[in-house]
Design an enzyme around this catalytic site. Structure first.
Site, PDB file in Angstrom:
ATOM      1  N   GLY A 305     -21.624  23.449 -25.857  1.00 47.05           N
ATOM      2  CA  GLY A 305     -21.245  22.102 -26.274  1.00 47.05           C
ATOM      3  C   GLY A 305     -22.176  21.073 -25.642  1.00 47.05           C
ATOM      4  N   CYS A 306     -22.238  19.897 -26.255  1.00 50.65           N
ATOM      5  CA  CYS A 306     -23.190  18.880 -25.775  1.00 50.65           C
ATOM      6  C   CYS A 306     -22.821  18.373 -24.382  1.00 50.65           C
ATOM      7  CB  CYS A 306     -23.293  17.732 -26.767  1.00 50.65           C
ATOM      8  SG  CYS A 306     -21.695  17.042 -27.245  1.00 50.65           S
ATOM      9  N   HIS A 307     -21.552  17.984 -24.179  1.00 47.27           N
ATOM     10  CA  HIS A 307     -21.141  17.514 -22.851  1.00 47.27           C
ATOM     11  C   HIS A 307     -21.311  18.649 -21.842  1.00 47.27           C
ATOM     12  CE1 HIS A 307     -19.207  14.145 -24.844  1.00 47.27           C
ATOM     13  NE2 HIS A 307     -18.418  14.954 -25.520  1.00 47.27           N
TER      14      HIS A 307
END
Ligand code: PRP
Length: 507
Positions: A305-307
């Site tokens: 995921g990006c975060h």
């Protein structure tokens, strides 16, 4: 190139490059060009500066090409592009008896914050000089910087033009700039053949690439738009493929994986479904050398995921190196552009009808954001951090700030040591940059720029703070290293291609 001397100049330039062994081929481990393209061919113009006779001949041909193609009194100054363009610009400026400047890739960041060095007269007609160009894209930045500083820029001169990428002239033409060069790959190929440089098989491979640099050995299988939900169609295509990307909601991703019965099909999944699954490789090669190796051979790869990528990349090295205990209390927040929120959120922001969307908005305030399990697992934390994401009114870009007290770290560890551990951990990573401690030159008058990594696969990591309290900030493009860039990087590793192929680390 147009002048009557051109065939002679092109041949002589090619001969010089061949004789000085500045022409390189490597079909097994391609070279990485500034544009982020992988290329089996490479020309090393930088080498030329060390050979005075060759250099003088080239500069004499540069002078006559410029006078012939641009004119005797059409240029007021010559500017070199950082770095390789600078020595050639100096010699050309000297021959043409013109002032010289040089252009940095970006403003210096402190002092006068200059991007152009040297004296530039307002309205001066400046010739930009560079060693070479592949697809010309980096020249746009230099031309724009010169124009912003008041110059007129209508011409770029390079010693060597790859002349194999369709856009190399058109991107310059679009900004009103004409490209001039001494020679191209076609000249080198012709001369290499006529003088019997290299064996015929190598030249054959090279010629194939030069004719179709964009064509790779990948065949893309596409599903018809109206068959996207047809299970039989999806099953057939997935099992025909060597590699399938799944960019689906979690439930649909899980269902698609049940359709795979070809043991040779590799799946790269972009959903949250498999990021904590032990049979799936977590697609973050920068975690460790072992992780990179695992991705190279995995049949199932879960894209982070990006975060999570930004958080894990900031925290994991500190735990792996024993600087931070796994039970260190951490608080973290992420500020992200709205493109990470999917079609509905993008539409809501782009309609511009809701005034509340002009302010940043916290969400996932139950402190159960769906990236928490992978953040905890792959950072190797004993417990989940407190994590609050915030979406704001810009399209793309993301920065995760993680806050902690130095009293929880190993004895004597402060922010400088945290920075040093991160810098050493990522020293050889092509996509990760760790800024010097407290790097104020990376701030814009004290403010942090979240969007600096946009359109790249890069992650920048910063450490700020004092002896008691520390923050790390990791920024990336949520659509790049935070999503599809990471998926491509995993594919490159899995397919045995250059890890950077098709990706860039340069904004
Ligand atoms: O194909 P283009 O977009 O025109 O870019 C080509 C430029 O890239 C390389 O330099 P690089 O950017 O790596 O910088 P350096 O000279 O500072 O090493 C090369 O020496 C060219 O100058």
């Amino acid at each position: 190139m147009t002048g009557s001397n051109h065939p002679f100049i092109a041949d002589t330039t090619a001969k010089i490059l061949l004789e000085l062994q500045a022409v390189h081929f490597n079909t097994v481990n391609p070279f990485m060009l500034t544009s982020g393209r992988a290329s089996p061919v490479y020309i090393d113009c930088r080498k030329l500066i060390s050979f005075p006779r060759a250099r003088r001949t080239l500069m004499s041909m540069a002078e006559s090409t410029i006078l012939d193609e641009i004119g005797f009194e059409q240029i007021d100054a010559v500017a070199g592009g950082e770095t390789a363009g600078i020595p050639f610009a100096a010699w050309i400026a000297d021959r043409l008896m013109l002032p010289m400047q040089y252009v940095r890739k970006k403003p210096k960041g402190f002092g006068r914050n200059a991007q152009i060095e040297g004296h530039l007269t307002e309205g001066a007609r400046v010739l930009l000089v560079e060693d070479l160009t592949t697809d010309s894209r980096s020249k746009i930045n230099f031309c724009e910087a010169l124009r912003t500083a008041g110059a007129q820029v209508n011409h770029v001169f390079v010693l060597f033009h790859y002349d194999i990428f369709a856009e190399s002239r058109s991107v310059l033409k679009e900004i009103g700039v004409e490209l001039h060069a001494l020679a191209t790959w076609w000249d080198v190929l012709r001369v290499a053949k006529s003088l019997n440089y290299f064996d015929p098989a190598t030249l054959d491979e090279v010629e194939k690439f030069l004719h179709a640099p964009a064509a790779c050995e990948i065949e893309i299988l596409r599903i018809d738009e109206d068959k996207r939900k047809d299970v039989a169609q999806r099953r057939a295509l997935i099992n025909t493929s060597d590699l399938t990307f799944l960019c689906l909601p979690d439930t649909a991703a899980r269902e698609s994986v049940t359709l795979v019965d070809n043991p040779d099909t590799c799946i790269i999944d972009a959903s949250t479904a498999f990021r904590g699954h032990h049979d799936w490789a977590y697609g973050l090669p920068e975690l460790s050398p072992a992780q990179r190796t695992r991705i190279r051979t995995a049949q199932r790869i879960a894209v982070p995921g990006c975060h999570a990528s930004a958080f894990i990349l900031s925290v994991h090295p500190l735990i792996a190196k024993g600087v931070m205990p796994p039970d260190c209390p951490l608080s973290s927040h992420s500020i992200t552009g709205y493109s990470g929120g999917g079609k509905q959120m993008i539409a809501a922001y782009e309609q511009g009808e809701n005034p509340l969307l002009t302010s940043p908005r916290h969400y996932a305030l139950g402190l159960e954001h769906k990236h928490l399990p992978e953040m905890t697992m792959h950072a190797e934390l004993a417990a989940a951090p407190i994590f609050t994401p915030i979406v704001a009114a810009f399209y793309q870009g993301l920065a995760v700030t993680t806050c902690f007290y130095s009293r929880y770290l190993a004895p004597g560890v402060g922010p400088q040591q945290v920075q040093a551990v991160l810098a050493e951990y990522y020293e050889n990573e092509p996509f990760i940059r760790v800024a010097p401690f407290d790097a104020v030159e990376n701030l814009d008058q004290g403010f942090f720029n979240i969007q600096e990594c946009n359109h790249t696969n890069r992650v920048d990591i910063f450490v700020f703070g004092n002896k008691d309290r520390i923050v790390t900030i990791a920024r990336l493009d949520n659509l790049g290293k935070g999503a599809s860039g990471a998926a491509i990087q995993c594919m490159n590793l899995r397919m045995g291609a250059s890890e950077m192929a098709g990706l860039t680390a340069i904004a």
